[in-house]
Design a protein around this motif. Sequence first.
Motif, PDB file in Angstrom:
ATOM      1  N   LEU A 237      41.624  -7.466  48.675  1.00 43.72           N
ATOM      2  CA  LEU A 237      42.340  -8.569  47.988  1.00 43.72           C
ATOM      3  C   LEU A 237      42.109  -9.953  48.884  1.00 43.72           C
TER       4      LEU A 237
ATOM      5  N   ARG B 266      44.125  -3.903  50.683  1.00 46.46           N
ATOM      6  CA  ARG B 266      44.403  -5.286  51.324  1.00 46.46           C
ATOM      7  C   ARG B 266      43.227  -6.213  51.833  1.00 46.46           C
TER       8      ARG B 266
ATOM      9  N   VAL C  72      48.768  -6.566  40.995  1.00 41.72           N
ATOM     10  CA  VAL C  72      47.804  -5.576  40.963  1.00 41.72           C
ATOM     11  C   VAL C  72      48.062  -4.455  39.983  1.00 41.72           C
TER      12      VAL C  72
ATOM     13  N   ASP D 189      54.352  -7.685  48.476  1.00 47.80           N
ATOM     14  CA  ASP D 189      53.899  -9.018  48.650  1.00 47.80           C
ATOM     15  C   ASP D 189      53.160  -9.111  47.302  1.00 47.80           C
ATOM     16  N   HIS D 190      53.291  -8.182  46.219  1.00 47.96           N
ATOM     17  CA  HIS D 190      52.429  -8.182  45.109  1.00 47.96           C
ATOM     18  C   HIS D 190      53.110  -7.697  43.758  1.00 47.96           C
TER      19      HIS D 190
ATOM     20  N   SER E 272      51.160 -11.755  43.467  1.00 48.91           N
ATOM     21  CA  SER E 272      49.770 -11.880  42.639  1.00 48.91           C
ATOM     22  C   SER E 272      49.896 -10.375  42.370  1.00 48.91           C
TER      23      SER E 272
END
Length: 292
Positions: A290, A287, A32, A55-56, A30
């Motif tokens: 998010l 984090r 950012v 992980d983004h 996802s």
Amino acid sequence: MKTKIAGFGYHEVTTPDGVRLNVAVGGSGSPVVLLHGFPQTHLMWRHVAADLAADHTVICPDLRGYGDSGKPADTDGETYSKRTMAADAVAVAREFGFDRFALAGHDRGALVAFRAGLDHPGAISHLAMLDVLPILDTWAAMKGREAAVGFHLYLMAQRPGLAEQLIAGAPDAFFGYFLDLWGRDPEAIPAEVRAEYLAASRGAIDSIVADYRASANIDVEHDLADREAGRRLEMPVTVLQEDWGAAMGFDGAALWRAWAPDLEHVMMSSGHFMAEEAPTQVVKALRALLAR
């Protein structure tokens, strides 16, 4: 050889009005988008971006007028409005296939992020702003002797010509003054990174002044219109702030809550350059945002 964010690719993105933006992109997942502040470039996010990229998809542009991005002349007073720069951020995300994304900004980038949240609520899923107040609240807070800390706001608010000429006479002294004054940890900005910030700013005097001048003029008009219309930030919002509000006699959390009802306001013990001085804390806060 310019420093780059390790593991990130570099791209050129052209905005709808023809401005070329330098953009670093890394990771997957996802999206950012991270917007830098003054007097820096996208490189200020190097620690935070590397962590989030696990992980983004992390997108770090140089704002128009800064770093290696284009620096168009300000012919109409709107070229460096936060509305224009917010549209840049949306266009950059779309260039990489994202119509909706989380957005975080520091300092000048936080003002752009704020405007993006108001102008493009459908595009911004989560919003973080680091160590800044909304423009209207900034001007209201600047009063008395304490306002001397914001002398640069008044200098760069003047009609074109004077500020540019004065800064050009000693650019490293001017921009370096803020790097020294606003940070608490001199080791957080290594010599080679500091040199890049100074070189980038030295080549962007006119556009940096135009960015600040907009915040004394058209940006105020935009924010006033939104305040009068009762428009607010409806997405989850996190604000990270130094405790300079106490010294200047205002409640930062209360000022932000008037704009952002779903607000997490965090006081930081670092200096102004918190993404470089306290990246672990910044990552933790982002984090947590998010996950909301």
